[in-house]
Design an enzyme around this catalytic site. Structure first.
Site, PDB file in Angstrom:
ATOM      1  N   ASP A 134       0.994  -0.771   0.186  1.00 19.25           N
ATOM      2  CA  ASP A 134      -0.345  -0.158   0.144  1.00 19.25           C
ATOM      3  C   ASP A 134       0.881   0.910   0.341  1.00 19.25           C
ATOM      4  OD1 ASP A 134       0.946  -0.599   2.871  1.00 19.25           O
ATOM      5  OD2 ASP A 134      -0.590   0.613   3.607  1.00 19.25           O
ATOM      6  N   GLU A 199       0.315  -1.026   5.750  1.00 19.53           N
ATOM      7  CA  GLU A 199       1.812  -0.818   6.681  1.00 19.53           C
ATOM      8  C   GLU A 199       1.122   1.578   7.231  1.00 19.53           C
ATOM      9  OE1 GLU A 199       5.008   1.152   7.736  1.00 19.53           O
ATOM     10  OE2 GLU A 199       4.032   1.470   6.303  1.00 19.53           O
TER      11      GLU A 199
HETATM   12 ZN   LIG Z   1       7.131   2.017   4.131  1.00 17.73          ZN
END
Ligand SMILES: [Zn+2]
Ligand SMILES: *[C@@H]1O[C@H](CO)[C@@H](O)[C@H](O)[C@H]1NC(C)=O
Ligand SMILES: *[C@@H]1O[C@H](CO)[C@@H](O)[C@H](O)[C@H]1NC(C)=O
Length: 406
Positions: A134, A199
């Site tokens: 992501d 993340e």
């Molecule tokens: Zn990263």
């Protein structure tokens, strides 16, 4: 944004070799002839590597904005990565992660985490590679010179959102393994991958998955490799072997539910914003020193040996200053800068909710504000001790103000 795909792929190989040569005794490292072939293979296939990266960067897998269509893009991204890993010969588990509940009550599906395995020779050590696919949001208006979601090469550098953080590094690992496989070359380690898609939004639910998998997927793992970090210099590659932790706080000051007007209430109130600003202002002084009593008590003392290690690090301060575009730091020497980035705690203030931060004059007195700050943690700080210290400090400062807000 300085990705050199080829260099990344070769530094990945270097890591494998360092692990092999330095720590493992059970199998022998590839000979230099084998490496020659692998480097040649990487050179020959450079364009394919860039094409894959182009495809990945083209997917707007933004996990920060909680929008259904962007969430679907992350799912697509994870699917493509799972296929790529399967193509490598890995067995891939795509783990369902359930739902993310948004503050407005809406639910958004969390993209799957990929757990992949390649090789399970008990005589070889097992290296687990972490990565995320992501990205942070990006718009041309943010100052990008090119479309952030289309990979562009300028002067031998590749530009595009996620190129270095973290799609490029994940692909570099996959490409490195693929090079060994294409040449029928034995890989000296068993490889596992854990790849997530949340993340940038705080790795939602990843901790629970990791705890659940402790005795299964992670039981055989000897080393974890995370290529989601930075090189402090533009000219020297770096292998990061530790990072600081982070503890994030919010502090809310509230007077009543509706906001006030300064013409009608200004002068007779303990204003929540004034209380909050004084709380936030009490956290850290102008030299970067954290003012919370006891906060430095557990920080590991600096040993002579560690001091010498810092002195030996090669960092050009002028280049560092130039590339970060900061006129003056809190510290002047390389050693102080690096120690305060790496081995001492730091406190940062991030924002205020309810602050009417849009441009233009406003005469509103916010009735309720939330301050946000965080502390970077270092060895041997204890998160629950820090939490208690912060709470006590804020309560002390607040009681000194004798304010009826809460
Ligand atoms: Zn990263
Ligand atoms: C830093 O920037 C200045 C001004 O642009 C330049 O003269 C100098 O050479 C740069 N130094 C390094 C080490 O890049
Ligand atoms: C951290 O401090 C708490 C409270 O004093 C204690 O119970 C806990 O064992 C400590 N944790 C570590 C890892 O030292």
């Amino acid at each position: 944004m300085d990705p050199k795909l080829k260099r990344m792929a070769s530094s990945v190989l270097t890591v494998l070799l360092l692990l092999e040569g330095g720590m493992f005794s059970s199998s022998s490292p590839p000979s230099s002839g084998v490496l020659e072939n692998i480097f040649q293979h990487i050179d020959l296939h450079q364009n394919e590597f860039i094409q894959s990266l182009k495809e990945w960067v083209g997917i707007e897998s933004d996990s920060v904005q909680p929008l259904p269509h962007l969430r679907q893009e992350i799912f697509k991204m994870m699917d493509i990565a799972a296929d790529k890993l399967r193509h490598l010969g890995a067995t891939v588990d795509s783990i369902d992660m359930g739902y993310q509940q948004l503050p407005n009550g809406q639910n958004l599906p969390i993209p799957p985490v990929l757990l992949a395995e390649l090789g399970n020779d008990p005589k070889k050590p097992t290296v687990c590679i972490y990565g995320h696919l992501d990205v942070q949001p990006a718009k041309k208006e943010d100052g990008w010179l090119t479309d952030p979601f289309s990979l562009i090469e300028v002067d031998g550098k590749l530009y595009g959102r996620g190129t270095t953080d973290n799609k490029g590094p994940v692909l570099a690992w996959i490409n490195a393994v693929a090079a060994f496989k294409a040449l029928n070359q034995d890989i000296p380690v068993n490889i596992k991958f854990i790849i997530e898609g949340m993340e940038e939004a705080g790795s939602i639910s990843l901790d629970e998955l990791i705890k659940r998998e402790k005795e299964r997927f992670f039981s055989s793992v000897d080393y974890i490799v995370i290529s989601d970090n930075l090189w402090i210099s533009k000219t020297k590659p770096a292998l990061t072997y530790g990072t600081r932790g982070n503890i994030y706080f919010t502090v809310e000051v509230k007077c009543r539910d509706q906001d006030f007007h300064s013409g009608t209430f200004g002068g007779i109130l303990n204003e929540p914003m004034a209380d909050l600003v004084s709380l936030l202002g009490s956290l850290v002084d102008s030299s970067g020193h954290i003012l919370i009593p006891g906060i430095y008590d557990n920080v590991a003392p600096l040993s002579e040996e560690e001091k010498r290690m810092y002195e030996a690090i090669d960092l050009n301060m002028e280049e560092y200053q130039n590339s970060s575009q900061v006129k003056k730091f809190l510290f002047d020497t390389k050693e102080e800068i690096l120690m305060h980035l790496w081995r001492y705690p730091s406190l940062s203030i991030h924002g205020i909710e309810g602050a009417f931060d849009e441009p233009g004059a406003k005469t509103v007195i916010p009735s309720q504000v939330i301050g946000k700050f965080s502390i970077r943690l270092v060895p041997h700080m204890n998160i629950s001790v820090v939490e208690t210290q912060v709470k006590k400090h804020l309560e002390d400062i607040f009681s000194q103000r004798n304010s009826p807000t809460n």
